[in-house]
Design a protein around this motif. Structure first.
Motif, short mmCIF file in Angstrom:
data_model
loop_
_atom_site.label_atom_id
_atom_site.label_comp_id
_atom_site.label_asym_id
_atom_site.label_seq_id
_atom_site.Cartn_x
_atom_site.Cartn_y
_atom_site.Cartn_z
N GLU A 1 -8.98 -0.89 3.01
CA GLU A 1 -7.60 -1.16 3.45
C GLU A 1 -6.92 -2.27 2.64
N ASP A 2 -7.66 -2.91 1.75
CA ASP A 2 -7.04 -3.88 0.83
C ASP A 2 -6.42 -3.19 -0.38
N THR A 3 -6.64 -1.89 -0.50
CA THR A 3 -6.07 -1.14 -1.61
C THR A 3 -4.55 -1.22 -1.58
N LYS B 1 3.61 2.22 2.74
CA LYS B 1 3.81 1.06 3.62
C LYS B 1 4.76 0.07 2.98
N LYS C 1 -12.17 -4.59 1.33
CA LYS C 1 -12.23 -3.41 2.19
C LYS C 1 -11.30 -2.33 1.63
N SER D 1 -14.64 3.26 -0.81
CA SER D 1 -15.58 3.13 0.33
C SER D 1 -16.96 3.67 -0.03
N ALA E 1 0.85 -1.19 0.00
CA ALA E 1 0.00 0.00 0.00
C ALA E 1 0.88 1.24 0.00
N SER F 1 -5.08 -10.83 8.19
CA SER F 1 -5.98 -9.76 7.71
C SER F 1 -6.86 -10.19 6.54
#
Length: 123
Positions: A91-93, A43, A89, A123, A40, A63
């Protein structure tokens, strides 16, 4: 020369699904362990899932357990690995990378990498 080519990334709404594919060629990859990693923005690259050469063993990051499924097939000396991603989700981007290594014990630090495919979950 080992080549891993990912496909199937894209933009999807939260709760949706995507299926990533990775086509591997070169050498005898049919029995290599293969995996998926993701990175990501801002990160470090992280492990997502892996499958052994025989397909009998799999591993998942906490996760994604229960939402993602890794699978593979072997045909005519090539190897393909898939990542079915459900209940996505935001956050899986990430950019998702396919990877391969001849040894299951080394799949966390694989020898070969693909170029990556972008997955964006809105989202």
């Amino acid at each position: 020369q080992v080549q891993l080519v990912e496909s199937g990334g894209g933009l999807v709404q939260a709760g949706g699904s995507l299926r990533l594919s990775c086509a591997a060629s070169g050498r005898t990859l049919s029995f290599y362990s293969m995996g998926w990693f993701r990175q990501a923005p801002g990160k470090e690259r992280e492990f997502v899932a892996a499958i052994s050469g025989s397909g009998s063993s799999t591993q998942y990051a906490d996760s994604v357990k229960g939402r993602f499924t890794i699978s593979r097939d072997r045909d005519s000396g090539k190897a393909s690995v898939y990542l079915q991603m459900n209940s996505l989700k935001p956050e899986d981007t990430a950019v998702y990378y396919c990877a391969a290594d001849p040894r299951w014990a080394e799949i966390a630090t694989p020898r070969y990498w693909g170029q990556g495919t972008q997955v964006t979950v809105s989202s």
